[in-house]
Design a protein around this motif. Structure first.
Motif, short mmCIF file in Angstrom:
data_model
loop_
_atom_site.label_atom_id
_atom_site.label_comp_id
_atom_site.label_asym_id
_atom_site.label_seq_id
_atom_site.Cartn_x
_atom_site.Cartn_y
_atom_site.Cartn_z
N THR A 125 0.86 -1.19 0.00
CA THR A 125 0.00 0.00 0.00
C THR A 125 0.89 1.24 0.00
N LEU A 126 0.55 2.22 -0.85
CA LEU A 126 1.33 3.46 -0.91
C LEU A 126 1.13 4.27 0.37
N GLY A 127 2.16 4.97 0.81
CA GLY A 127 1.98 5.89 1.94
C GLY A 127 3.05 5.83 3.00
N ALA A 128 3.85 4.76 3.03
CA ALA A 128 4.91 4.71 4.05
C ALA A 128 5.99 5.76 3.76
N PHE A 129 6.31 5.95 2.48
CA PHE A 129 7.25 7.02 2.12
C PHE A 129 6.51 8.35 2.24
N PRO A 130 7.11 9.36 2.89
CA PRO A 130 6.41 10.65 3.03
C PRO A 130 6.00 11.18 1.65
N LEU A 131 4.71 11.45 1.50
CA LEU A 131 4.17 11.84 0.19
C LEU A 131 4.58 13.26 -0.18
N PRO A 132 5.32 13.44 -1.28
CA PRO A 132 5.68 14.79 -1.71
C PRO A 132 4.51 15.46 -2.45
N VAL A 133 4.29 16.73 -2.13
CA VAL A 133 3.26 17.51 -2.80
C VAL A 133 3.86 18.87 -3.13
N GLU A 134 3.90 19.23 -4.41
CA GLU A 134 4.41 20.57 -4.76
C GLU A 134 3.28 21.56 -4.58
N ILE A 135 3.56 22.66 -3.87
CA ILE A 135 2.50 23.61 -3.53
C ILE A 135 2.94 25.06 -3.79
N ILE A 136 1.93 25.92 -3.91
CA ILE A 136 2.18 27.37 -3.96
C ILE A 136 2.36 27.83 -2.50
N PRO A 137 3.47 28.50 -2.19
CA PRO A 137 3.78 28.80 -0.77
C PRO A 137 2.65 29.48 0.00
N THR A 166 11.64 24.46 -5.72
CA THR A 166 11.68 23.51 -6.85
C THR A 166 12.13 24.22 -8.13
N ASP A 167 12.32 23.43 -9.18
CA ASP A 167 12.67 23.99 -10.49
C ASP A 167 11.58 24.96 -10.98
N ASN A 168 10.37 24.83 -10.42
CA ASN A 168 9.25 25.70 -10.81
C ASN A 168 9.07 26.87 -9.85
N GLY A 169 10.00 27.04 -8.91
CA GLY A 169 9.93 28.16 -7.97
C GLY A 169 8.94 27.97 -6.84
N GLN A 170 8.52 26.73 -6.57
CA GLN A 170 7.51 26.47 -5.53
C GLN A 170 8.11 25.64 -4.39
N HIS A 171 7.27 25.28 -3.43
CA HIS A 171 7.73 24.50 -2.28
C HIS A 171 7.18 23.07 -2.33
N ILE A 172 7.75 22.24 -1.45
CA ILE A 172 7.30 20.84 -1.34
C ILE A 172 6.80 20.59 0.08
N LEU A 173 5.62 19.99 0.20
CA LEU A 173 5.18 19.45 1.49
C LEU A 173 5.46 17.96 1.47
N ASP A 174 6.01 17.42 2.55
CA ASP A 174 6.16 15.97 2.70
C ASP A 174 5.15 15.53 3.75
N VAL A 175 4.28 14.59 3.37
CA VAL A 175 3.17 14.22 4.25
C VAL A 175 3.35 12.78 4.74
N THR A 176 3.45 12.65 6.06
CA THR A 176 3.57 11.30 6.65
C THR A 176 2.22 10.87 7.23
N GLY A 177 2.10 9.59 7.51
CA GLY A 177 0.93 9.08 8.23
C GLY A 177 -0.26 8.76 7.35
N LEU A 178 -0.07 8.74 6.03
CA LEU A 178 -1.19 8.43 5.13
C LEU A 178 -1.11 6.97 4.69
N GLN A 179 -2.27 6.39 4.47
CA GLN A 179 -2.34 5.08 3.82
C GLN A 179 -3.21 5.29 2.61
#
Ligand code: 5RP
Length: 223
Positions: A125-137, A166-179
């Motif tokens: 099941t996906l989710g053990a690796f912290p999920l990266p999400v590119e976001i607008i700050p 990021t290469d697109n000038g944005q930030h990354i959220l890393d999300v833990t605890g999801l299944q």
């Protein structure tokens, strides 16, 4: 075999999916770096590559492989990239290298996605690796709360004591605890939250094939 050797093994094996005479889509990361190094042996047989990051572009160019803009190429027959997690359906989590948005763009313009990974990346099941999400700050605080409401914990990825850009000038959220039990629904849902550029679940752009590096050699999974 070490993890590095497994990455080299699948990087080399991916060459069989490169069609002479055609531009190839190239992902990002340490496994893809092995593929890029192997691709140098075919550089006289292909016009070049479409790249998913500044880092891969620099490596391709250093090896004499021309890099084309995604906008100048209509369709690619194959995109080759790594993953942070891949499940038995070919759904993936990606973005450990912060290149997920461009990776999804190049994957979307490719007929086939060949994932190259060592066996540690195969999960139930996906989710053990912290999920990266590119976001607008400016959406950070609200998005952190939205992930909390899903049972996750989101943190802004840091580099040298400041938010990674990021290469697109944005930030990354890393999300833990999801299944992530339903990757297609999860990707669709999170992708439409205002402020999300790209969620690192690759379900709509899943792998067609995975070349998995194992101690017994390369295992080919077809989805
Ligand atoms: C980069 C990615 C990579 O494909 C993923 O992080 C795997 O990297 P590695 O091959 O170094 O383990 O998604 O954004």
């Amino acid at each position: 075999m070490t993890q590095d050797e497994l990455k080299a093994l699948v990087g080399q094996a991916a060459l069989q999916y490169v069609t002479p005479g055609e531009i190839v889509g190239v992902g990002t990361g340490s496994t893809v770096n092995k593929f890029i190094d192997a691709l140098a042996s075919m550089k006289d047989q292909i016009p070049g590559a479409v790249s998913s990051s500044e880092a891969s572009t620099a490596r391709l160019k250093a090896l004499g492989i021309p890099v084309f803009e995604a906008n100048d190429v209509a369709e690619l027959s194959v995109y080759i990239d790594g993953a942070d997690e891949i499940d038995a359906q070919g759904y993936m989590v990606k973005g450990g290298g912060a290149a997920l948005t461009r990776e999804k763009i190049v994957a979307a313009q490719s007929r086939r996605f060949v994932c190259i990974a060592d066996e540690s990346k195969l999960v139930k099941t996906l989710g053990a690796f912290p999920l990266p999400v590119e976001i607008i700050p400016m959406a950070t605080a609200r998005l952190v709360r939205q992930f909390e409401a899903l049972g996750g914990r989101a943190q802004v990825r840091q580099k040298d004591g400041a938010p990674l850009v990021t290469d697109n000038g944005q930030h990354i959220l890393d999300v833990t605890g999801l299944q992530i039990g339903d990757p297609l629904a999860f990707e669709s849902r999170v992708n439409q939250w205002p402020g999300v550029v790209t969620v690192g679940v690759f379900a709509h752009q899943k792998a067609s094939v995975c070349l998995l590096g194992t101690s017994g050699g390369v295992k080919t999974l077809t989805f």
